[in-house]
Design a protein around this motif. Structure first.
Motif, PDB file in Angstrom:
ATOM      1  N   ILE A 102      13.133 111.269  25.511  1.00  0.00           N
ATOM      2  CA  ILE A 102      14.383 110.815  26.128  1.00  0.00           C
ATOM      3  C   ILE A 102      14.177 109.574  27.002  1.00  0.00           C
ATOM      4  CG2 ILE A 102      15.472 113.073  26.005  1.00  0.00           C
ATOM      5  CD1 ILE A 102      14.877 113.362  29.032  1.00  0.00           C
ATOM      6  N   ALA A 103      12.922 109.224  27.294  1.00  0.00           N
ATOM      7  CA  ALA A 103      12.665 108.015  28.095  1.00  0.00           C
ATOM      8  C   ALA A 103      11.278 107.473  27.787  1.00  0.00           C
ATOM      9  CB  ALA A 103      12.788 108.312  29.583  1.00  0.00           C
ATOM     10  N   ASP A 127       3.887 106.041  30.307  1.00  0.00           N
ATOM     11  CA  ASP A 127       4.454 107.373  30.492  1.00  0.00           C
ATOM     12  C   ASP A 127       5.712 107.532  29.645  1.00  0.00           C
ATOM     13  OD1 ASP A 127       2.456 107.870  32.322  1.00  0.00           O
ATOM     14  OD2 ASP A 127       3.733 107.666  34.073  1.00  0.00           O
ATOM     15  N   TYR A 128       5.928 108.778  29.189  1.00  0.00           N
ATOM     16  CA  TYR A 128       7.076 109.121  28.353  1.00  0.00           C
ATOM     17  C   TYR A 128       7.665 110.430  28.873  1.00  0.00           C
ATOM     18  CZ  TYR A 128       4.574 105.930  25.262  1.00  0.00           C
ATOM     19  OH  TYR A 128       3.921 104.853  24.748  1.00  0.00           O
ATOM     20  N   VAL A 129       8.962 110.622  28.673  1.00  0.00           N
ATOM     21  CA  VAL A 129       9.618 111.877  29.051  1.00  0.00           C
ATOM     22  C   VAL A 129      10.078 112.548  27.769  1.00  0.00           C
ATOM     23  CG1 VAL A 129      11.466 112.972  30.377  1.00  0.00           C
ATOM     24  CG2 VAL A 129      10.389 110.872  31.234  1.00  0.00           C
ATOM     25  N   CYS A 167       9.384 117.021  30.540  1.00  0.00           N
ATOM     26  CA  CYS A 167       7.995 116.853  30.932  1.00  0.00           C
ATOM     27  C   CYS A 167       7.614 115.383  30.783  1.00  0.00           C
ATOM     28  CB  CYS A 167       7.099 117.726  30.051  1.00  0.00           C
ATOM     29  SG  CYS A 167       5.354 117.570  30.383  1.00  0.00           S
ATOM     30  N   VAL A 168       6.962 114.852  31.805  1.00  0.00           N
ATOM     31  CA  VAL A 168       6.439 113.490  31.733  1.00  0.00           C
ATOM     32  C   VAL A 168       4.983 113.587  31.310  1.00  0.00           C
ATOM     33  CG1 VAL A 168       5.894 111.393  33.020  1.00  0.00           C
ATOM     34  CG2 VAL A 168       7.958 112.671  33.555  1.00  0.00           C
ATOM     35  N   PHE A 169       4.601 112.841  30.271  1.00  0.00           N
ATOM     36  CA  PHE A 169       3.205 112.798  29.857  1.00  0.00           C
ATOM     37  C   PHE A 169       2.763 111.351  29.738  1.00  0.00           C
ATOM     38  CE2 PHE A 169       5.556 112.764  25.895  1.00  0.00           C
ATOM     39  CZ  PHE A 169       4.871 111.859  25.098  1.00  0.00           C
TER      40      PHE A 169
END
Length: 153
Positions: free
Chosen positions: A18-19, A39-41, A52-54
């Protein structure tokens, strides 16, 4: 000799990106080598969706995974924590990314179960009636009925 065992948690999450957050980079103070991370959501498709942000670390992995907003992914990641100025922070770092079929994800979200495989190793959930109409257990006798034994069942 005392050995120390380390436990590393390897986890997986599936959902929609989503981001896509801005790429970060710099130069390592220890080695002097440049580094990049992004970083990705991801949001799950559970009844109560979780976010979750990874992080993907390394320019070559960022390019290899090529993660785009709106994609359905299964992300395998390690969880680790580090301390900075007396505070602790989690680091969720992806090490593998797989594209997921959106139709399968949508069916799972709607609660549609896939058809059973014809060669499944498990017996059917409801066994077929025995041949000749016989029942596998004798009928239950009403309480107080005289019987040859006095067992409670």
């Amino acid at each position: 000799m005392l050995k120390t065992l380390y436990t590393i948690f390897i986890m997986e999450i599936e959902g929609k990106i989503i981001a896509v957050l801005p790429e970060q980079g710099g130069v390592s103070a220890r080695t002097g080598n440049p580094w990049k991370s992004q970083d990705y959501v991801i949001e799950t498709h559970d009844q109560f969706p979780k976010k979750c942000v990874f992080r993907v670390f390394g320019a070559e992995r960022i390019a290899q995974f090529n993660i785009q907003a709106g994609e359905e992914l299964r992300v395998s990641f390690d969880i680790d924590a580090h301390e900075y100025n007396g505070r602790w922070f989690n680091d969720i770092r992806a090490w593998a990314v797989a594209r997921v079929d959106p139709a399968a994800t949508q069916a799972a979200a709607q609660g549609i179960q896939p058809a059973p495989m014809p060669d499944a190793p498990f017996p059917p959930a409801q066994p077929a009636a025995p041949a000749g109409g016989a029942t596998p257990f004798p009928p239950v006798q009403p309480a107080g009925a005289d019987s040859a034994d006095d067992l409670p069942f």
